[in-house]
Design an enzyme around this catalytic site. Structure first.
Site, PDB file in Angstrom:
ATOM      1  N   ARG A  52       4.501  -7.585   4.397  1.00 43.62           N
ATOM      2  CA  ARG A  52       4.076  -7.577   2.994  1.00 43.62           C
ATOM      3  C   ARG A  52       5.097  -6.784   2.176  1.00 43.62           C
ATOM      4  O   ARG A  52       5.932  -6.085   2.729  1.00 43.62           O
ATOM      5  CB  ARG A  52       2.682  -6.975   2.825  1.00 43.62           C
ATOM      6  N   GLY A  53       4.986  -6.910   0.860  1.00 44.81           N
ATOM      7  CA  GLY A  53       5.967  -6.323  -0.037  1.00 44.81           C
ATOM      8  C   GLY A  53       6.946  -7.402  -0.459  1.00 44.81           C
ATOM      9  O   GLY A  53       7.550  -8.070   0.387  1.00 44.81           O
ATOM     10  N   ALA A  54       7.097  -7.603  -1.774  1.00 38.33           N
ATOM     11  CA  ALA A  54       7.879  -8.739  -2.271  1.00 38.33           C
ATOM     12  C   ALA A  54       9.287  -8.815  -1.685  1.00 38.33           C
ATOM     13  O   ALA A  54       9.712  -9.882  -1.218  1.00 38.33           O
ATOM     14  CB  ALA A  54       7.923  -8.707  -3.798  1.00 38.33           C
ATOM     15  N   ARG A  89       2.948 -17.107   0.065  1.00 40.76           N
ATOM     16  CA  ARG A  89       2.530 -16.066  -0.890  1.00 40.76           C
ATOM     17  C   ARG A  89       3.052 -16.474  -2.261  1.00 40.76           C
ATOM     18  O   ARG A  89       4.235 -16.333  -2.541  1.00 40.76           O
ATOM     19  CB  ARG A  89       3.081 -14.681  -0.515  1.00 40.76           C
ATOM     20  N   GLN A 200      -3.405  -0.317   0.566  1.00 37.39           N
ATOM     21  CA  GLN A 200      -1.982  -0.106   0.813  1.00 37.39           C
ATOM     22  C   GLN A 200      -1.536   1.307   0.480  1.00 37.39           C
ATOM     23  O   GLN A 200      -0.469   1.743   0.912  1.00 37.39           O
ATOM     24  CB  GLN A 200      -1.139  -1.114   0.027  1.00 37.39           C
ATOM     25  N   ASP A 240       5.799  -7.492  -7.857  1.00 35.95           N
ATOM     26  CA  ASP A 240       5.984  -8.718  -7.097  1.00 35.95           C
ATOM     27  C   ASP A 240       6.717  -9.779  -7.900  1.00 35.95           C
ATOM     28  O   ASP A 240       7.329 -10.679  -7.333  1.00 35.95           O
ATOM     29  CB  ASP A 240       4.627  -9.252  -6.637  1.00 35.95           C
ATOM     30  N   ASN A 250       1.960  -6.993 -10.496  1.00 37.32           N
ATOM     31  CA  ASN A 250       1.909  -6.084  -9.350  1.00 37.32           C
ATOM     32  C   ASN A 250       0.483  -6.084  -8.811  1.00 37.32           C
ATOM     33  O   ASN A 250      -0.407  -6.771  -9.331  1.00 37.32           O
ATOM     34  CB  ASN A 250       2.345  -4.674  -9.775  1.00 37.32           C
ATOM     35  N   LYS A 251       0.257  -5.316  -7.772  1.00 33.98           N
ATOM     36  CA  LYS A 251      -1.045  -5.284  -7.109  1.00 33.98           C
ATOM     37  C   LYS A 251      -2.172  -5.059  -8.111  1.00 33.98           C
ATOM     38  O   LYS A 251      -2.044  -4.286  -9.051  1.00 33.98           O
ATOM     39  CB  LYS A 251      -1.048  -4.198  -6.040  1.00 33.98           C
TER      40      LYS A 251
END
Length: 361
Positions: A52-54, A89, A200, A240, A250-251
């Site tokens: 995970r993480g762009a 994603r 996270q 992201d 973003n999240k």
């Protein structure tokens, strides 16, 4: 970065031709790795958030194409692998960027040359990610240093989600700035949002503890209270996807932090390497797709039981309706600045840092 004193990247090639990744689903309770040996393995790792993480998703996607080309380097398989990886994603634009870059290298080549070329290009993208994040971290650390020079006390940073080294190949985005400030002996303390529903923030706390950075874990809704009482000097997040005009996806929950920061006069920064900027979209609210994830992430909470064994606890019955948007979009008007490898710009000034990019999009 280091885990128990051993240097690690979040992803690397193995001697037997696999791609090894840190399984982020096991953190922060256990450190484990997973070998990805096929494009299906890569898609599963991305969808389940083992990866995970762009920025890291983008690099993993590049390696996914390399694995696909090893199995079948033909045009049809290249197109299908690109399509399936890109769908894994939808919000993080780094994935599309990396896949398009590898495909552009492979398309003119005869199929027998594609596998080797794909591995080389994926490795270049991985190495570039490290350098981009190292560079943007220096610019972010300068912002933190300026706050310390003005206040002469530890700088209080609030962050959301995890924008650390395990969300990239190394260094991180938002946390790269914090690490480099800390390593330069600038006193810094981080307020770490839990970041429900996948928590996270626990990954951020794990990273900061390993690096010796002072930090405090807080519930997501504490940020506004901390800002009201002057306990936050700046909000620093990753992203992201960022639109050409500076809207930041973003999240989920990031937008609320930006609103609270705006109301309390707290600067709000997003740290992003340039592949996270989507020059094809101006209006992020209208143009950035927002991934809707499974209801189980909201209905269940994972952790350790009293015997220190992994356990999942159901907090809502199956019949309870659930919505689970994974991201939100912070409008550019709420963003103080965007930190990139080329410097810090106001949202409307991104084009000046990257001349020609908007015109080329």
């Amino acid at each position: 970065m280091k885990v128990n004193g051993v240097p690690f990247r979040s992803l690397w090639q193995t001697a037997d031709g696999a791609v090894e990744v840190i399984d982020q689903r096991r953190l922060p309770y256990a450190f484990a790795t997973r070998a990805l040996r096929s494009v299906d393995d890569v898609i599963d790792a991305i969808c389940t958030m083992a990866v995970r993480g762009a920025p890291l998703i983008g690099v993993a996607g590049a390696y996914g194409l390399a694995l696909a080309m090893r199995r079948d380097p033909g045009d049809a398989h290249l197109a299908e692998a690109h399509r399936r990886l890109n769908a894994s994603r939808p919000t993080a634009v780094n994935l599309r960027w990396a896949l398009d870059r590898v495909r552009a290298v492979l398309a003119p080549l005869p199929p027998p040359r594609r596998a080797d070329a794909a591995w080389l290009e994926a490795a270049r993208i991985a190495d570039e990610d490290v350098e981009l994040n190292r560079a943007l971290g220096r610019h972010g650390a300068d912002l933190i240093a300026a706050v310390h020079a003005r206040t002469r006390r530890p700088v209080q940073v609030l962050t959301h989600c995890n924008a650390g080294w395990i969300a990239t190949v190394d260094f991180g985005t938002a946390l790269s700035a914090i690490y480099q400030a800390h390593d330069a002996s600038i006193p810094v303390h981080v307020w770490v949002d839990e970041t429900r529903p996948r928590n996270q923030g626990l990954l951020t706390a794990w990273e900061l503890a390993a690096h010796g950075v002072p930090h405090t874990l807080v519930v997501d809704n504490a940020g506004g209270h901390l800002m009201q009482h002057g306990e936050v000097d700046l909000v620093l997040v990753g992203a992201d996807r960022v639109s050409a005009r500076g809207d930041v996806a973003n999240k989920i929950g990031t937008y609320l932090k930006a609103l609270a920061a705006h109301d309390n006069g707290v600067p709000f920064y997003a740290a992003v390497p340039s592949p996270t900027i989507d020059w094809t979209i101006d209006d992020g609210l209208a143009g950035i797709p927002i991934e809707e994830r499974a209801a189980g992430e909201v209905r269940e909470v994972a952790g350790l039981d009293r015997q220190q064994q992994r356990a999942t606890v159901r907090i809502a019955p199956d019949e309870t309706p659930v919505a689970n948007p994974a991201f939100d979009v912070t409008p550019a008007r709420l963003v103080t600045g965007i930190i990139t490898e080329r410097g810090v710009a106001a949202p409307h000034g991104l084009g000046a840092l990257f001349p020609g990019r908007r015109q080329a999009a």
